[in-house]
Write an enzyme that holds these catalytic residues in place. Structure first.
Site, PDB file in Angstrom:
ATOM      1  N   HIS A  79     -16.531 -31.883   7.082  1.00  0.00           N
ATOM      2  CA  HIS A  79     -16.337 -30.440   6.909  1.00  0.00           C
ATOM      3  C   HIS A  79     -17.183 -29.722   7.957  1.00  0.00           C
ATOM      4  CE1 HIS A  79     -14.659 -30.239   2.537  1.00  0.00           C
ATOM      5  NE2 HIS A  79     -14.118 -31.208   3.241  1.00  0.00           N
ATOM      6  N   TYR A 208     -17.843 -21.393  -2.158  1.00  0.00           N
ATOM      7  CA  TYR A 208     -18.932 -20.981  -3.048  1.00  0.00           C
ATOM      8  C   TYR A 208     -18.685 -19.508  -3.346  1.00  0.00           C
ATOM      9  CZ  TYR A 208     -21.648 -25.205  -1.876  1.00  0.00           C
ATOM     10  OH  TYR A 208     -22.089 -26.501  -1.725  1.00  0.00           O
ATOM     11  N   PRO A 300     -27.920 -27.921  -8.217  1.00  0.00           N
ATOM     12  CA  PRO A 300     -26.891 -28.500  -7.341  1.00  0.00           C
ATOM     13  C   PRO A 300     -26.312 -27.538  -6.296  1.00  0.00           C
ATOM     14  CG  PRO A 300     -26.000 -28.088  -9.531  1.00  0.00           C
ATOM     15  CD  PRO A 300     -27.461 -27.780  -9.605  1.00  0.00           C
ATOM     16  N   LYS A 304     -28.324 -30.780  -2.316  1.00  0.00           N
ATOM     17  CA  LYS A 304     -29.424 -31.447  -1.617  1.00  0.00           C
ATOM     18  C   LYS A 304     -29.919 -32.724  -2.301  1.00  0.00           C
ATOM     19  CE  LYS A 304     -30.213 -28.911   1.962  1.00  0.00           C
ATOM     20  NZ  LYS A 304     -29.077 -29.346   2.740  1.00  0.00           N
ATOM     21  N   TYR A 400     -28.032 -25.946   5.076  1.00  0.00           N
ATOM     22  CA  TYR A 400     -27.003 -26.678   4.330  1.00  0.00           C
ATOM     23  C   TYR A 400     -26.695 -28.021   4.989  1.00  0.00           C
ATOM     24  CZ  TYR A 400     -22.772 -27.257   1.490  1.00  0.00           C
ATOM     25  OH  TYR A 400     -21.819 -27.718   0.603  1.00  0.00           O
TER      26      TYR A 400
HETATM   27  C1  PHB Z   1     -19.373 -31.587  -5.546  1.00  0.00           C
HETATM   28  O1  PHB Z   1     -18.401 -31.846  -4.808  1.00  0.00           O
HETATM   29  O2  PHB Z   1     -19.497 -32.104  -6.652  1.00  0.00           O
HETATM   30  C2  PHB Z   1     -20.403 -30.615  -5.089  1.00  0.00           C
HETATM   31  C3  PHB Z   1     -20.316 -30.105  -3.799  1.00  0.00           C
HETATM   32  C4  PHB Z   1     -21.261 -29.166  -3.370  1.00  0.00           C
HETATM   33  C5  PHB Z   1     -22.271 -28.786  -4.233  1.00  0.00           C
HETATM   34  C6  PHB Z   1     -22.364 -29.311  -5.509  1.00  0.00           C
HETATM   35  C7  PHB Z   1     -21.433 -30.224  -5.941  1.00  0.00           C
HETATM   36  O3  PHB Z   1     -23.172 -27.855  -3.816  1.00  0.00           O
END
Ligand code: PHB
Length: 405
Positions: A79, A208, A300, A304, A400
């Site tokens: 990505h 997000y 989450p 990280k 990130y």
């Molecule tokens: C996930 O794909 O489970 C996932 C991806 C990004 C995050 C948290 C969980 O920040």
């Protein structure tokens, strides 16, 4: 039950067979250092537990360098950016343009499968589904892990160092005496409701999203299965929401269907994930050293957790080799061995950067239960300041995708 002691002697005993423990075991072996692993859960349970799915470039590199036949490049997806959305105002953060790095979507349970398969292929010692694990003799030269194996046999692993990689509810951490250890902790007034559903991807990259009804994250798993989350009260009963209520809510967080049309499908798994931030300092005492969630937990939002576990392992393995190469090494007045103290300092520098990013991104993107109009509009201002400035986007992208060591 067989109670004869069955002993094994190795250089390093590892409590915890998740990614941190297994990666440590494999990298030690590459340096000719022997290790044995015990894990309270079954291999099946870990392989099927959903965790975050984003790997930083250095994490991917470690999987490749470890030469374990990881499927990250063939089954993972690069990505080059991600989308941040506030009340339907979508802004893409272009990682490649901003910092020249990408992340990979490759779920943590797949990382685990790669590592567990490699360790077993290489005939590494591992005991799954153990009980009564106890670490003893930390102040002697030969500490031990005592446990009952899956067949009810009492066993011990005698080692020169013990690595505690036993996750966020670590029992190893508690062996660092309270007078030596400082626990840094914060909690949040919300949790994530996570689902797996049978649907095609809603968008090519992660979204997000934040809105007047809180946060949602659209992630991915495969062409036919998706992972999504939305902010909820920590006491939520996952069964109290119908499938339609869940999808209607997530669609509302994303904005109208003209912004992005959520792809829906049968929900096959639902869980509520608690949020907490925790750091243990120092990450070592005597012949014990902590790695991964055992030493620090992040919410989450910044994805990280696994990445920090791997950066711990990167910093730890050379220091373990240094300590093991010096049979005359003695602890200082605080009971710490110098190489492990230096590991702790290096690892915690990165941990605190990640704690800051995870905490900041969580507060930017979540709505507090008592949020008033000032707090909401201030967050909107912060969102705009970050996403409409190359400097702001650069901060997000740098954090990130993972800072250079
Ligand atoms: C996930 O794909 O489970 C996932 C991806 C990004 C995050 C948290 C969980 O920040």
């Amino acid at each position: 039950m067989d109670t004869t002691p069955h002993g094994t002697q190795v250089d390093v005993g590892i409590v915890g067979g998740g990614p941190a423990g297994l990666m440590t075991a494999l990298l030690l072996r590459r340096r000719g250092i022997s290790a044995a692993v015990v894990e309270a859960r079954s291999e099946e349970t870990i392989a099927h537990t959903q965790r975050a799915g984003i790997l930083e470039a250095p994490t991917v590199q470690m999987l490749l360098d470890a030469d374990i036949g990881s499927r990250v490049l063939t089954e993972g997806h690069e990505h080059t950016g991600t989308v941040l959305s506030f009340e339907g105002d979508q802004r893409r953060i272009d990682f490649q343009e901003l910092v020249g790095r990408s992340v990979w979507l490759y779920p943590q349970n797949e990382v685990f499968r790669d590592l567990a398969a490699a360790w077993q292929r290489e005939e590494g010692i591992i005991h799954w589904s153990v009980e009564n694990t106890a670490v003893e003799g930390l102040d002697s030269d030969r500490p031990q892990i005592g446990f009952t194996d899956a067949d009810g046999v009492s066993r011990t692993i005698e080692a020169r160092v013990i690595v505690g990689a036993d996750g966020s509810r670590s029992m190893c951490r508690k062996l660092i005496p309270e007078g030596v250890r400082t626990d840094h902790f914060t909690s949040y007034p919300f949790a994530w409701f996570g689902i797996l559903c049978e649907a095609p991807p809603t968008a090519p990259e992660l979204i997000y999203a934040n809105s007047e009804v809180g946060f949602a994250l659209i992630s991915q798993r495969s062409d036919t299965v998706q992972r999504m989350y939305f902010q909820c009260d920590p006491d939520t009963d996952p069964e109290s929401w119908s499938d339609d209520e869940i999808f209607d809510h997530i669609q509302r967080v994303l904005g109208g269907e003209e912004v992005v049309e959520l792809r829906r499908g049968r929900i096959t798994e639902r869980t509520v994930l608690p949020f907490r931030s925790y750091v243990c300092d120092p990450l070592t005492y005597g012949r014990l050293v902590l790695a991964g969630d055992a030493g620090h937990t992040v919410p989450p939002t910044g994805a990280k957790g696994l990445n920090l576990a791997f950066s711990d392992v990167r910093a730890l393995v050379p220091r373990l080799e240094e300590l093991l190469g010096d049979p005359a090494a003695r602890p200082d007045d605080d009971g710490l061995f110098d190489p492990l103290r230096r590991y702790s300092a290096t690892a915690l520098d990165r941990v605190w950067k990640a704690q800051n990013f995870s905490y900041w991104a969580t507060n930017l993107l979540h709505r507090r239960p008592d949020e008033d109009s000032f707090a909401h509009l201030r967050r909107r201002g912060e969102f705009q300041a970050i996403t409409r400035s190359a400097y702001g986007r650069g901060y997000f992208a740098d954090s990130y995708t993972g800072w250079a060591d």
